[in-house]
Design a protein around this motif. Structure first.
Motif, PDB file in Angstrom:
ATOM      1  N   PRO A 285       2.532   6.964  -5.668  1.00 45.37           N
ATOM      2  CA  PRO A 285       2.164   7.185  -7.067  1.00 45.37           C
ATOM      3  C   PRO A 285       3.200   7.962  -7.875  1.00 45.37           C
ATOM      4  N   GLN A 296      -2.545   1.493 -13.347  1.00 46.06           N
ATOM      5  CA  GLN A 296      -3.086   2.822 -13.630  1.00 46.06           C
ATOM      6  C   GLN A 296      -4.614   2.799 -13.635  1.00 46.06           C
ATOM      7  N   GLN A 297      -5.172   3.953 -13.374  1.00 43.99           N
ATOM      8  CA  GLN A 297      -6.614   4.149 -13.476  1.00 43.99           C
ATOM      9  C   GLN A 297      -6.865   5.543 -14.014  1.00 43.99           C
ATOM     10  N   LEU A 302      -1.891   4.479  -9.591  1.00 43.80           N
ATOM     11  CA  LEU A 302      -2.609   4.371  -8.328  1.00 43.80           C
ATOM     12  C   LEU A 302      -1.686   4.389  -7.110  1.00 43.80           C
ATOM     13  N   SER A 308      -3.692   4.772  -2.210  1.00 44.78           N
ATOM     14  CA  SER A 308      -4.829   4.711  -3.121  1.00 44.78           C
ATOM     15  C   SER A 308      -6.089   4.157  -2.477  1.00 44.78           C
ATOM     16  N   SER A 310      -6.778   1.246  -2.722  1.00 44.14           N
ATOM     17  CA  SER A 310      -7.144   0.190  -3.663  1.00 44.14           C
ATOM     18  C   SER A 310      -6.219  -1.013  -3.494  1.00 44.14           C
ATOM     19  N   ARG A 312      -5.642  -3.021  -6.008  1.00 45.08           N
ATOM     20  CA  ARG A 312      -5.285  -3.440  -7.371  1.00 45.08           C
ATOM     21  C   ARG A 312      -3.778  -3.669  -7.514  1.00 45.08           C
ATOM     22  N   GLN A 313      -2.975  -2.745  -7.010  1.00 43.46           N
ATOM     23  CA  GLN A 313      -1.532  -2.934  -7.117  1.00 43.46           C
ATOM     24  C   GLN A 313      -1.089  -4.160  -6.317  1.00 43.46           C
TER      25      GLN A 313
END
Length: 396
Positions: A285, A296-297, A302, A308, A310, A312-313
């Motif tokens: 990050p 971003q969150q 992230l 993270s 996550s 998402r990336q």
């Protein structure tokens, strides 16, 4: 690239393409006109020359799979469109301020923007061009080895060193800490690419194939190109090892189906895909925040899956490389198809058999193989044992 490519790739932050700097003119403050490179106050000519190097590399990747049977004018015609339009638009999307970078796609120095782009462009050409004569016999691939492993090894060492400019140079600073950090990450991955390729090839073939080891170095370099500015040194180890494994497995698989003399579709395409994915796994990050690029969150970057938890990336990375590959494949296929329909892509069988050195360029690349000894040296000297091949002279 000077006329249109640099402007389309880096002249502004429009979603689709740049709009400033055609022919390196028509802009005021270069820091605002070329925001993707505003982290450096170097002259615009220095930045152009740096990006020109990327354009030259991606074109060579795209043309490499076509060698030994393609007409010379094809290089020129395809190169004009590829460097003037196709690559710059894709580069703008990925790291020139375009919509993929705005989504948060991370590609520090071009695993997608250079290597996947070049490999997919080459794939489009190969599909229309076909294999070299004699490459496949009864549907089985036959090896057509290169002429010099010594030159191959020298080339690998030059590329290894040159990659420091490719990756660390993308920090746009040579004196800061980030330059050294990215160089260390790059070197680790290249070394681990060698190890990964060596181990996997030994498990398959039970030998230490120099060509595969060299390709492992290239794979380690390609794999770390996207992550190099976003990961810690430890992440370079799995990135390079997996890249080295992919290049061995991929070359063996591709060779049975597509004739790619330099292995670009695997070493740059498949491994470039892995490098793009690796960012989504290992990105830190704080490095994303420093670059100002990433998913971003809540206003915070992230990072990759490891940091993270996550996906998402990783999802953005996959979507981005798919969009770029589709664009490059479709446009490159259209260009190659247009060339094939007009002047043709492939040389005549006779020309291919004789070799393009003599048929296209009027001289032999390796005269000792083709020219009679009496034309290379005094006829008397050619018969008294001073020549190669037990006194028979060159070309025996």
């Amino acid at each position: 690239f000077w006329a249109t490519g640099f402007a389309l790739g880096f002249g502004g932050s429009g979603a689709f393409a740049g709009t400033k700097g055609f022919f390196l003119t028509g802009f005021s403050d270069p820091l605002t006109a070329f925001p993707a490179m505003s982290g450096s106050d170097a002259s615009i000519y220095a930045k152009f020359l740096f990006q020109y190097g990327f354009a030259a590399v991606v074109l060579m990747i795209a043309l490499g799979p076509l060698v030994e049977r393609v007409k010379f004018p094809v290089y020129l015609l395809f190169g004009l469109v590829f460097c003037g339009l196709i690559y710059p638009v894709a580069a703008h999307w990925v790291y020139g301020g375009g919509f993929l970078q705005q989504w948060g796609m991370q590609d520090f120095a071009g695993s997608t923007g250079v290597h996947v782009v070049g490999a997919v462009g080459g794939l489009a050409g190969v599909l229309l061009l076909g294999p070299r004569r004699g490459k496949y016999r009864d549907g089985v691939s036959r090896p057509l080895p290169g002429h010099s492993l010594l030159m191959f090894g020298l080339g690998i060492l030059i590329l290894w060193f040159g990659w420091f400019g490719f990756n660390a140079g993308s920090t746009f600073e040579a004196l800061g800490v980030r330059f050294a950090e990215v160089a260390v990450v790059t070197n680790l991955s290249v070394a681990c690419g060698v190890i990964g390729a060596t181990l996997v090839n030994w498990l398959i073939e039970r030998d230490f194939n120099i060509a595969m080891i060299g390709n492992g170095a290239i794979a380690g370099a390609v794999a770390i190109t996207a992550p190099s500015g976003y990961v810690e040194p430890w992440a370079a180890v799995p990135t390079g090892l997996i890249g080295g494994a992919i290049v061995v497995l991929g070359l063996n698989w591709i060779d049975d189906k597509i004739d790619d003399p330099i292995g670009a579709i695997t070493a740059h395409g498949m491994v470039g895909l892995w490098g793009t994915i690796a960012v989504g796994i290992f990105a830190v990050p704080k490095f994303a925040a420093s670059a100002g690029v990433g998913v971003q969150q809540g206003g915070e970057f992230l990072g990759g899956l490891v940091y993270s938890g996550s996906f998402r990336q990783l999802g953005v990375q996959l979507a981005g490389v798919a969009i770029v590959a589709a664009f490059v494949f479709i446009t490159s296929l259209a260009v190659f198809a247009a060339i094939k329909a007009t002047i043709g892509l492939r040389v005549e069988d006779r020309e291919e058999d004789e070799g393009l050195d003599i048929t296209d360029h009027g001289m032999y690349g390796y005269p000792e193989v083709f020219i009679p000894p009496t034309e290379l040296a005094d006829a008397g000297l050619a018969t008294v044992g001073g020549g190669r091949g037990g006194g028979t002279g060159y070309g025996a």
